[in-house]
Design an enzyme around this catalytic site. Sequence first.
Site, PDB file in Angstrom:
ATOM      1  N   TYR A  53       0.832  -1.205   0.000  1.00  0.00           N
ATOM      2  CA  TYR A  53       0.000   0.000   0.000  1.00  0.00           C
ATOM      3  C   TYR A  53       0.866   1.254   0.000  1.00  0.00           C
ATOM      4  CZ  TYR A  53      -4.385  -2.484   1.210  1.00  0.00           C
ATOM      5  OH  TYR A  53      -5.501  -3.278   1.212  1.00  0.00           O
ATOM      6  N   GLY A  54       1.577   1.488  -1.071  1.00  0.00           N
ATOM      7  CA  GLY A  54       2.404   2.680  -1.107  1.00  0.00           C
ATOM      8  C   GLY A  54       2.649   3.190  -2.509  1.00  0.00           C
TER       9      GLY A  54
END
Length: 333
Positions: A53-54
Amino acid sequence: MSLQILGKPVGPIGFGLMGFTWRPKLTPDDQAFAAMKRAIEHGANFFNGAEFYGTPVPTLNLDLINRFFTKYPEYADNVVLSIKGGVDLTTFAPNGSPEFVRQSVENIIKHLGTAKKLDLFECARVDPNVPIETTVAALAALVNEGLIGGISLSEVKAETIRRAAAVHKISAVEIEYSLWSTEARDLGVLSTCAELGIPVVAYSPLGRGFLTGQIRSRSDFEEGDFRLHFDRFSEENFAINLQLVDEITNLALQKGIKSSQLAIAWIKKHEHIIPGLQIIPIPGATTVERVDENCAPVELLTDDEFAEIGAILEKIEVKGARYNKHTESLLWG
């Protein structure tokens, strides 16, 4: 009915961390930390993040979690942290081989540092090339080694849950569930988890923000927002799907609550509809105000209200797949 995961009590609503780091604009630490603290204060102590999640760096979500618990170590033992992994960070293809899931877990632990234990690990998708029994056995070894506290599953069908549970205790099953994504009920995932005593973690309970009623057109999305690539937000489907939002908004107004609160209350009502079910919606939020809204105590829906919503869902067909043709094949693994 109080809910415990890994022997720790968790609140009826959890907290999704994706929005902090997987959007065109990253959330500043002070803002993110304030939202995370407020969630804990509300009892939303089941945190859900991921190894990937980046943007632009996949592990930004893990690094944010590390910084939060480093600054606020007093919260670490009270939060149950679930992290998705098992995905090749260069190709985003799932890999459930024993070697790769160990590598994924070790990478997550590296980025979390000593600030927070990895309570639950789950492969974000089932690897179609590796039997689920093989993957779960490998994760069971990591549990025995103390690297992870327990095993969760993500985007799985009922049969897979049963096969996995026959190998090792499954502590949670994460699946998309909301007013516009009811497949988990229709395909028997909710009833299977209820039968086996596995809590369900409902991600995107607000339809990726759509069910809040605050998104009225595609122009409301920032440039680069990943939702613009999902079928339900396409030009041809957007206006049609707003019909459901408008119906839900009207019902919420009648009840004197926000449409987001109605959407969460509808999910929680399932615990009274399906015997034995425990379900934790994990709405995401990047501000304290939104956390307050999502976690506000809401009176349980009556049977009549639940039935009225059911009639709306039968009348209005949601148009478009949950994701898109490039990723649909990896759902319901």
